[in-house]
Design an enzyme around this catalytic site. Structure first.
Site, mmCIF file in Angstrom:
data_model
loop_
_atom_site.group_PDB
_atom_site.id
_atom_site.type_symbol
_atom_site.label_atom_id
_atom_site.label_comp_id
_atom_site.label_asym_id
_atom_site.label_seq_id
_atom_site.Cartn_x
_atom_site.Cartn_y
_atom_site.Cartn_z
ATOM 1 C CG ASP A 96 -1.787 1.148 1.405
ATOM 2 O OD1 ASP A 96 -2.786 1.186 0.672
ATOM 3 O OD2 ASP A 96 -1.508 2.035 2.240
ATOM 4 C CD GLU A 110 -2.506 2.508 -3.398
ATOM 5 O OE1 GLU A 110 -3.616 3.020 -3.509
ATOM 6 O OE2 GLU A 110 -1.755 2.735 -2.430
HETATM 7 C C1 GLC Z 1 -4.079 3.383 -0.220
HETATM 8 C C2 GLC Z 1 -5.383 2.663 -0.023
HETATM 9 C C3 GLC Z 1 -6.403 3.632 0.497
HETATM 10 C C4 GLC Z 1 -5.906 4.175 1.807
HETATM 11 C C5 GLC Z 1 -4.507 4.760 1.679
HETATM 12 C C6 GLC Z 1 -3.885 4.997 3.013
HETATM 13 O O1 GLC Z 1 -4.170 4.378 -1.180
HETATM 14 O O2 GLC Z 1 -5.775 2.047 -1.202
HETATM 15 O O3 GLC Z 1 -7.656 3.052 0.653
HETATM 16 O O4 GLC Z 1 -6.785 5.168 2.273
HETATM 17 O O5 GLC Z 1 -3.645 3.901 0.996
HETATM 18 O O6 GLC Z 1 -3.501 3.789 3.599
#
Ligand code: GLC
Length: 584
Positions: free
Chosen positions: A231, A299
């Site tokens: 993440d 991500e």
């Molecule tokens: C990523 C997740 C999102 C979250 C953020 C903070 O972007 O997909 O849902 O709010 O990280 O952890």
């Protein structure tokens, strides 16, 4: 017609072919299993509630694993299931090695893995390293300056102005609006939080933090998972000198994260090194254990060149197997032209370093759904793209049914923290609740998601018509099309074939997938809302016989229909997957 021919002999294809020469099937299954996977994202809170509290849980997921087998999905990734105060619905973790009680227990997790193994479904877990919850014992100890934890988070004194007021150390902004610095009364310092107040940033310049997170990874690897979705990777490190970020010039609102150009808080060079370290950890784990290659997908919303560095750096050091490609979310939408589609699809393939695998993310829990971004009529065409483009596809739960955002969620039902912070007048534009509503399994109460009187988010009222059971029973449905596309993906031409795109006109584009001794496949999409009659004879190189392999729910074409290359009629937003049968 201008024929644009960019043939991508896919590196993965070549690797695949060579691998077949030298390696056994078992080795291929062990190391290359992920290269043509569809990864299905489960948002656990909304997937299936097993105990009637209105919240999805692990036993619920386990009870639905057969669904994946029936659909043809062999890998899922789960949004966070760990203990959390749920300020950001699990992306604020207070215990990295335990399950959130409302989701179940570690035993439930073991049972989930056991059943998934039995059904041949691999499980990937979300790993949230950038920040913990402010309720995590590490943070509580850090606030109290307990030895060993003083520097677990990013703490700063801030600046004391002449008038005695204290202000944050610099102008950095939270992704969710306002200063990225939160004052902590007890410690008398600011902590950095790039997301909500409940998500303090961990300090990766402290080796103890890296060690603690390595241990977390090993804990879950030992439970039998196939890897991690990492993440918010671009936020891990910030400029050590804490330099102010320059204004971006895109908005006048100084609290909006877009106000600044994030050159010191995102995509810092150290991020890559940390990922390479985790890659080694995973590779070592695979080398010393049975089972498949443990993989990592990241991500991060970043520029294409920055993302390519994640695959491997300039010295060829490997990072994650793939950084998520969000172009279908960030670059393309209902107004995009055929050229836009070809451009962004090709861009990823052109930039991707040799020997790596492309991926296409169609949706997730942070962005409006496909049906809401591209229009409900586009659902099948978008799934055709997802499944016939080279590389990996990523589906967010419900997209196989064409679920839509529930945009009418009331202020009182709103739970997404940034939306709550935005207030009653502004919550709708930023709330992520609309794409997180419960999975629509059937027309039973709460769409078959839960037996509770009230679910954590309201079920989209369109569930009465739009649900899995209806789509399983219908002669044609988004679900059935999705399922047939998954089957089609088994064809060698989709695994290893080259990719040749063509902008047919402003509104229609197509691409061929070609492989020696195999039938060529062609995907063609009308991205406009008007009917198009196109001639693609030049592009497909006659003589060929064309037959429809996959058509959308509303299509006038049927599977098996013969088409003439000179006159292909496409309804608004229609896509088709066509087989080219060479005339002998
Ligand atoms: C990523 C997740 C999102 C979250 C953020 C903070 O972007 O997909 O849902 O709010 O990280 O952890």
């Amino acid at each position: 017609m201008v024929v644009v021919k960019i043939a991508f002999i896919l590196s993965v294809g070549l690797v695949g072919i060579l691998a077949h020469k030298h390696q056994s099937k078992e080795l291929d299954a062990k190391y290359n299993w992920w290269q043509h996977e569809v990864f299905y994202q489960i948002y656990p809170r909304s997937f299936q509630d097993s105990n009637g509290d209105g919240i999805g849980d692990l036993q619920g997921i386990t009870s639905r694993l057969q669904y994946f087998k029936d659909t043809g999905i062999t890998s899922v990734w789960l949004s966070p299931i760990y203990e959390s105060p749920m300020v950001d619905f699990g992306y604020d973790i207070s215990n990295y090695t335990n399950i959130q009680p409302e989701y179940g227990t570690l035993e439930d997790f073991d049972a989930l893995i056991a059943k998934a193994n039995e059904l041949g479904v691999k499980v990937i877990l979300d790993f949230v390293p950038n920040h913990s919850s402010n309720k995590h014992p590490w943070f509580i100890k850090s606030v109290a300056r307990e030895p060993g934890y003083e520097d677990f988070y990013v703490w700063e004194d801030g600046i004391l102005l002449e008038n005695g007021t204290r202000v944050p150390p610099n102008n950095w902004l939270s992704v969710f609006s306002g200063s990225a610095w939160m004052w902590n009364d007890e410690r008398q310092q600011y902590y950095l939080r790039q997301f909500t107040y409940g998500q303090p940033d961990l300090n990766y310049r402290n080796p103890a933090v890296i060690k603690a997170m390595d241990d977390v990874m090993l804990f879950w690897l030992n439970k039998g998972i196939a890897g991690f979705r990492i993440d918010a990777i671009i936020y891990i490190y910030e400029d050590a000198q804490l330099r102010d970020e320059p204004p971006s010039g895109t908005t006048d609102d100084p609290n909006n994260e877009a106000y600044l150009s994030h050159i010191y808080t995102r995509n810092q060079p150290e991020d890559y090194g940390l990922l390479q370290h985790w890659r080694q950890l995973l590779d070592n784990y695979t080398a010393n254990h049975d089972g498949p290659l443990r993989i990592m997908m990241t991500e991060g919303y970043a520029s294409v060149s920055q993302l390519m560095e994640y695959y491997e750096d300039s010295n060829g050091v490997q990072g994650p197997q793939f950084p998520f490609n969000f172009d279908f979310i960030t670059e393309l939408n209902a107004n995009s032209t055929a050229a836009d589609f070809v451009f962004y699809i090709s861009r990823w393939l052109i930039y991707m370093p040799h020997g790596h695998v492309a991926n296409w993310v169609m949706g997730n829990h942070d962005n409006p759904r496909v049906a809401s971004r591209f229009g409900e009529k586009s659902v099948d065409a978008m799934n055709m793209l997802l499944m016939t483009l080279p590389g990996i596809g990523i589906t967010y739960n419900g997209e196989e049914l064409g679920m839509t955002d529930y945009r009418d969620i009331s202020w009182s039902d709103t739970v997404d923290q940034p939306a709550c912070e935005a207030g009653i007048d502004n919550y709708k534009t930023i709330s992520r609740d609309p794409e997180r509503t419960p999975m629509q399994w059937s027309s039973d109460v709460n769409a078959g998601f839960s037996s509770a009187d009230r679910t954590w988010l309201p079920v989209n009222p369109n569930y009465k018509e739009l649900n899995l059971r209806n789509q399983q029973q219908a002669r044609r449905s988004h679900y059935k099309i999705y399922q047939s596309l998954l089957k089609l993906r088994q064809l060698p031409v989709l695994k290893n074939g080259s990719f040749v795109p063509e902008v047919v006109n402003r509104r229609v584009f197509a691409f061929k997938r070609e492989l020696k001794n195999e039938h060529t496949l062609l995907t063609i999409v009308n991205v406009s809302n008007r009917t198009e009659l196109v001639d693609i004879a030049d592009f497909i190189e006659q003589p060929n016989r064309l037959s429809v392999l996959v058509a959308g729910v509303d299509s006038q074409h049927r599977v098996g229909d013969r088409l003439k290359a000179e006159t292909i009629e496409l309804a608004p937003n229609e896509g088709l997957v066509i087989q080219l049968n060479k005339r002998k």
